[in-house]
Design a protein around this motif. Structure first.
Motif, PDB file in Angstrom:
ATOM      1  N   SER A   1       0.829  -1.210   0.000  1.00 46.55           N
ATOM      2  CA  SER A   1       0.000   0.000   0.000  1.00 46.55           C
ATOM      3  C   SER A   1       0.862   1.258   0.000  1.00 46.55           C
ATOM      4  O   SER A   1       0.568   2.225  -0.705  1.00 46.55           O
ATOM      5  CB  SER A   1      -0.928  -0.001   1.223  1.00 46.55           C
ATOM      6  N   LEU A   2       1.935   1.231   0.798  1.00 43.10           N
ATOM      7  CA  LEU A   2       2.858   2.367   0.843  1.00 43.10           C
ATOM      8  C   LEU A   2       3.545   2.570  -0.507  1.00 43.10           C
ATOM      9  O   LEU A   2       3.715   3.715  -0.971  1.00 43.10           O
ATOM     10  CB  LEU A   2       3.897   2.146   1.941  1.00 43.10           C
ATOM     11  N   LEU A   3       3.936   1.472  -1.156  1.00 42.09           N
ATOM     12  CA  LEU A   3       4.582   1.558  -2.460  1.00 42.09           C
ATOM     13  C   LEU A   3       3.646   2.161  -3.499  1.00 42.09           C
ATOM     14  O   LEU A   3       4.055   3.005  -4.310  1.00 42.09           O
ATOM     15  CB  LEU A   3       5.031   0.163  -2.905  1.00 42.09           C
ATOM     16  N   LEU A   4       2.376   1.762  -3.469  1.00 41.45           N
ATOM     17  CA  LEU A   4       1.399   2.309  -4.414  1.00 41.45           C
ATOM     18  C   LEU A   4       1.183   3.794  -4.179  1.00 41.45           C
ATOM     19  O   LEU A   4       1.208   4.598  -5.130  1.00 41.45           O
ATOM     20  CB  LEU A   4       0.078   1.556  -4.292  1.00 41.45           C
ATOM     21  N   ALA A   5       0.968   4.180  -2.920  1.00 38.51           N
ATOM     22  CA  ALA A   5       0.721   5.587  -2.599  1.00 38.51           C
ATOM     23  C   ALA A   5       1.917   6.459  -2.949  1.00 38.51           C
ATOM     24  O   ALA A   5       1.772   7.539  -3.545  1.00 38.51           O
ATOM     25  CB  ALA A   5       0.371   5.723  -1.114  1.00 38.51           C
TER      26      ALA A   5
END
Length: 274
Positions: free
Chosen positions: A253-257
């Motif tokens: 999720s952090l990578l996507l954001a």
């Protein structure tokens, strides 16, 4: 005489960006279809390469890690163990490679007309997902060959596919944007993909990792994706390491954001430097 007044308002493009993604939704289809045609144009077996590549990789991994190294298979045929992981890994690796080159390959569009640039790398992920769906035929064939039937957990597979999308798009946006400014990344990406294969549980089970290193190992977000696929497909034979899965999912999720943030931050300079 009637005249039409056009008001150009500062910041309007920014505020309308996400609405423009919907307005230009047909461009997703056209770019993805173009990439599919280009990928398999003038090839002898055409789209069958989407089946042949993961199938050969599965055979090699089964011989080396299953037959020679005698690694555990979690109570299922080793080819199924490997291919349950090969599906998400090939999707991720292909997405990462295609996304990193997508903006460069579409430079003629980016430098001439306006559209949300986010469409270009995301359409590359869609192309890789088409290959993913085609490759799934091999997994169905392996299950039929070994008379292997998944249980109710197979219904959770779409959830793990969404996590795979998050990792693929997030990583692809970072590399695609960086490659516009620093062309060195076209040489770095193949190394990252090859290195990532060995540090991800594709050809082996995560259970071979020592428990004291398991959480650290899960800092690789593809670990959670692959373990999730195996948990969903292998009929309860595969155990999901919950702390590691939560960590991998959070990092995905952090990578996507962060990928969306960096892409949007640098997007306005693409036409100038590409």
């Amino acid at each position: 005489m009637n005249t039409t007044r056009i008001l150009i308002k500062a910041g309007r493009t920014e505020s309308q960006y996400w609405k423009d993604l919907w307005r230009y939704r047909e461009l997703f289809y056209f770019l993805a279809w173009r990439d599919i045609l280009v990928r398999y144009k003038q090839t002898v077996i055409g789209i069958a390469w989407a089946l042949l590549r993961p199938f050969l990789a599965m055979i090699v991994s089964t011989v080396v890690f299953g037959n020679l190294a005698k690694l555990p298979s979690e109570g299922v045929p080793y080819p199924i163990l490997v291919f349950a992981a090969m599906l998400p890994w090939q999707f991720f690796a292909s997405s990462l490679t295609e996304c990193s080159l997508s903006l460069i390959n579409s430079s003629h569009l980016i430098s001439k007309v306006y559209f949300p640039r986010l469409i270009v790398p995301v359409s590359s992920v869609i192309v890789s997902f088409v290959d993913f769906l085609i490759s799934g035929i091999i997994l169905l064939g392996l299950m039929a060959w070994y008379d292997f039937v998944p249980d109710w957990r197979i219904l959770t597979l779409p959830f793990f596919i969404l996590i795979a999308f998050a990792v693929a798009i997030g990583g692809g946006l970072w590399l695609g944007a960086l490659n516009v400014k620093y062309r060195d990344f076209r040489h770095i990406v193949p190394f990252l993909v090859q290195f990532g294969f060995y540090i991800s549980p594709v050809a082996y089970s995560s259970s071979v990792i020592s428990p004291k290193w398991r959480l650290l190992y899960s800092l690789n977000p593809m670990v959670g994706v692959i373990d999730g696929f195996r948990w969903a497909i292998l009929s309860g034979q595969s155990k999901l390491y919950l702390p590691g899965f939560i960590l991998s999912t959070g990092l995905a999720s952090l990578l996507l954001a962060s990928g969306i943030w960096y892409f949007r931050k640098t997007e306005r300079t693409f036409a100038d430097v590409i």
